[in-house]
Design an enzyme around this catalytic site. Structure first.
Site, PDB file in Angstrom:
ATOM      1  N   CYS A 390       3.267   6.215  24.387  1.00 56.22           N
ATOM      2  CA  CYS A 390       2.399   7.063  25.194  1.00 56.22           C
ATOM      3  C   CYS A 390       1.311   7.727  24.344  1.00 56.22           C
ATOM      4  O   CYS A 390       0.352   7.063  23.971  1.00 56.22           O
ATOM      5  CB  CYS A 390       3.232   8.067  25.979  1.00 56.22           C
ATOM      6  SG  CYS A 390       2.375   8.568  27.489  1.00 56.22           S
ATOM      7  N   HIS A 521       6.802   4.568  28.736  1.00 53.83           N
ATOM      8  CA  HIS A 521       7.930   5.052  27.930  1.00 53.83           C
ATOM      9  C   HIS A 521       9.102   4.073  28.018  1.00 53.83           C
ATOM     10  O   HIS A 521       9.984   4.236  28.852  1.00 53.83           O
ATOM     11  CB  HIS A 521       8.386   6.421  28.433  1.00 53.83           C
ATOM     12  CG  HIS A 521       7.403   7.513  28.181  1.00 53.83           C
ATOM     13  ND1 HIS A 521       7.387   8.236  27.010  1.00 53.83           N
ATOM     14  CD2 HIS A 521       6.400   7.999  28.939  1.00 53.83           C
ATOM     15  CE1 HIS A 521       6.406   9.127  27.056  1.00 53.83           C
ATOM     16  NE2 HIS A 521       5.792   9.004  28.225  1.00 53.83           N
ATOM     17  N   GLU A 523      11.582   3.894  26.249  1.00 51.91           N
ATOM     18  CA  GLU A 523      12.857   4.535  25.893  1.00 51.91           C
ATOM     19  C   GLU A 523      13.686   4.923  27.113  1.00 51.91           C
ATOM     20  O   GLU A 523      14.889   5.120  27.013  1.00 51.91           O
ATOM     21  CB  GLU A 523      12.618   5.755  24.995  1.00 51.91           C
ATOM     22  CG  GLU A 523      11.971   6.971  25.645  1.00 51.91           C
ATOM     23  CD  GLU A 523      10.438   6.966  25.604  1.00 51.91           C
ATOM     24  OE1 GLU A 523       9.836   5.874  25.508  1.00 51.91           O
ATOM     25  OE2 GLU A 523       9.844   8.061  25.694  1.00 51.91           O
TER      26      GLU A 523
HETATM   27  N1  GLN Z   1      -0.847  13.664  26.599  1.00 58.13           N
HETATM   28  C1  GLN Z   1      -1.018  12.288  26.948  1.00 58.13           C
HETATM   29  C2  GLN Z   1      -1.396  12.103  28.400  1.00 58.13           C
HETATM   30  O1  GLN Z   1      -1.187  12.974  29.195  1.00 58.13           O
HETATM   31  C3  GLN Z   1       0.225  11.500  26.639  1.00 58.13           C
HETATM   32  C4  GLN Z   1       1.398  11.887  27.450  1.00 58.13           C
HETATM   33  C5  GLN Z   1       2.709  11.431  26.858  1.00 58.13           C
HETATM   34  O2  GLN Z   1       2.781  11.137  25.687  1.00 58.13           O
HETATM   35  N2  GLN Z   1       3.759  11.424  27.662  1.00 58.13           N
HETATM   36  O3  GLN Z   1      -1.909  11.082  28.773  1.00 58.13           O
END
Ligand code: GLN
Length: 544
Positions: A390, A521, A523
């Site tokens: 992410c 994600h 994970e």
């Molecule tokens: N802050 C980034 C976004 O909002 C990544 C979010 C995250 O890593 N879950 O796109």
């Protein structure tokens, strides 16, 4: 064949929190599944927050995202990992959510003008949610974990729900209390008194525990079991020993040493449909016997709370790494590195030499960002396997844009919307939400499809043209810069089906052993029995 009534097992905590109610719930589910039952699990959290999406990860730990986008407590991740099941928004509730629903119903005149009361209407709403979900999942057994410990007035209404459900179905409801049995160093003996008090408190709400899972640093001796049994009004064999373990995945096996599945099934009037197939035990043995050490550094910022270091904010990442290490026959050695330290002293990146791989998990905001970008640059140049999740992908693209594609000052709109090259931008549909301060449950959340480009590392790992993965973000790789960046060699190996959103970025294998990151994600979809293919690919690269 007519199905018997669904059965309900409530798990409550005594003495103190944080001793493993979530792992107990998960492990209980695991052993009951192994005996042939379909099991679903619920978490009830006593706070006012409507979901876990708005909470600070340093304080509350990870926000676990379900496939349907519901932002929940990290325990939900444990349930999915231990039971290999997919839960949905009905499996998680908070005081805030329950009250919100009841108030909305009242406004819609669903209570037909009568006086709506805390008792019985709040516990009734809890019960009806549980029942609805059990029917939907066609579960034989529901395990419901109640957050906090007995005696806090926050969770009293949920204890009321246990009591009320039991009046209706006395033979179908049991309660397990997970309690802590300390051995104070000066005393040198396990003390059962706090557990006795906790049970008394529970008794005061009209509930008698059927089982006591006694968490302690060592296994309980017979004398302690007898004592807890007599004073807490349970049979000695219903006091289950739950000592500290080398790995949490040992817990189901330990429970079975005390015959917990047989005891629980007998109490619920159920007959086991089969013996366990031993798959879990085999995998745990593999996990514990791996010798070849692989050192991975996780670079993040949600570790420190006061004088303590907590890794709860990254629990799914850690578990997914363990699953992959197990699959690769490697012994995982994890280190936590605070990104802010690389920012203060960029020279410290050379310390990364000692690691076989580096992972940067998700995150928000500006603190520690430049440190992370330094780390990514170091991994790229020194061919250290890098896996970004992410924010870890967005920062990888920023690093590449700045240092390879010649887009000096490239940044994310999250940190600097006025940067010369906003290579990571706010998603158009997110703009309005932020302007209205509409923060709760409004990110791009949950499961979306990504199509995978042929011949890439991602394709090699997934062995599939299309995957479904879970998301939680507001920003995206700015489509305006995609071509420019790809021309310089970074490959977007996964995109949304319409091609607009970049889902995976990587350098080709000929350039780097593993330099790959995902907007989603992965994970959240890894388990001991089904490790996530990208984590496995990362671990394999680390092993080399
Ligand atoms: N802050 C980034 C976004 O909002 C990544 C979010 C995250 O890593 N879950 O796109």
């Amino acid at each position: 064949m007519a199905k018997t009534n669904p059965k309900y097992i409530f798990v409550v905590g005594g003495v103190m929190s944080g001793v493993g109610k979530g792992i107990t719930t998960s492990s209980l589910g695991n052993i009951l599944q192994a005996r042939g039952f379909s099991v679903t699990a619920f978490k009830i959290d006593p706070y006012i927050n409507v979901d876990a999406g708005t909470m600070n990860p340093t304080e509350h730990g990870e926000t676990f995202v379900l496939f349907d986008g519901h932002e929940t407590d990290q325990d939900m991740g444990n349930y999915e990992r231990f039971m290999d099941i997919t839960l949905d928004r009905d499996n998680y509730m908070t005081t805030g959510l329950v009250y919100k629903t009841v108030i909305e119903k009242e406004r819609n005149l669903e209570y037909k003008g009568r006086c709506v009361q805390v008792v019985p209407d709040i516990p009734r709403e809890v019960i009806s949610r549980i029942k609805r979900s059990v029917a939907k999942h066609q579960a034989d057994i529901a395990i419901i974990e109640i957050g906090g410990t007995v005696g806090e007035y926050e969770n009293i209404l949920f204890l009321e729900a246990i009591r009320m459900l039991k009046i209706e179905n006395p033979a179908d409801v049991i309660t397990v209390m997970v309690s802590y049995v300390p051995t104070p160093s000066k005393v040198g003996e396990m003390k059962t008194k706090p557990t006795q008090h906790a049970v008394r408190t529970l008794n005061g709400t009209g509930i008698q525990p059927d089982f006591i899972v006694a968490r302690a640093d060592k296994p309980l001796d017979d004398k302690r079991k007898e004592k807890i049994g007599i004073f807490c009004n349970v049979r000695t064999e219903d006091v289950i020993s739950a000592p500290d373990v080398e790995t949490i995945y040992d817990v189901p096996l330990n429970f079975e040493r005390d015959h917990l599945s047989d005891l629980v099934l007998a109490k619920l009037g159920l007959k086991a449909k089969r013996q366990s197939d031993g798959k879990w035990a085999k995998q745990v043995k593999k996990l514990k016997s791996a010798k070849r050490e692989v050192r991975v550094a996780v670079v993040g910022k949600y570790f420190k709370t006061g004088d303590y270091v907590l890794t709860d904010a990254y629990i799914s990442v850690i578990e997914a790494l363990k699953h992959a290490a197990c699959a690769e026959g490697a012994k995982l050695k994890l280190d936590w590195l605070d990104s802010a330290e690389f920012e203060e002293d960029p020279k410290t990146v050379s310390e990364l030499k000692q690691y076989d791989g580096v992972l940067i998990p998700g995150g928000f905001g500006s603190r520690g960002i430049e440190g992370k970008i330094k780390v990514i640059e170091h991994c790229r140049k020194n061919k250290i396997p890098y896996f970004g999740l992410c924010y870890g992908m967005q920062l990888m693209v920023i690093e590449f844009a700045r240092n390879v594609a010649g887009l000096k000052g490239a940044h994310t709109a999250e940190v600097n919307p006025k940067a010369p090259y906003v290579v990571v931008d706010i998603m158009p549909e997110q703009k309005e939400k932020l302007a209205k301060k509409d923060y709760g449950a409004t990110m791009r959340l949950g499961q979306y499809e990504a199509v995978i480009k042929k011949g890439t590392q991602a394709a090699g790992a997934y062995k599939s043209k299309s995957v479904l993965e879970r998301h939680r973000h507001r920003y995206e790789i700015n489509p305006e810069y995609v071509e420019k960046i790809e021309k310089k060699g970074l490959v977007f190996s996964g995109t949304s089906p319409d091609g607009r959103l970049m889902e995976i970025a990587e350098l080709p294998k000929s350039e780097h052993p593993f330099f790959l990151a995902t907007q989603f994600h992965p994970e959240f979809q890894s388990s001991l029995l089904h490790p996530h293919p990208l984590f496995v690919a990362f671990l394999r690269a680390c092993k080399k």
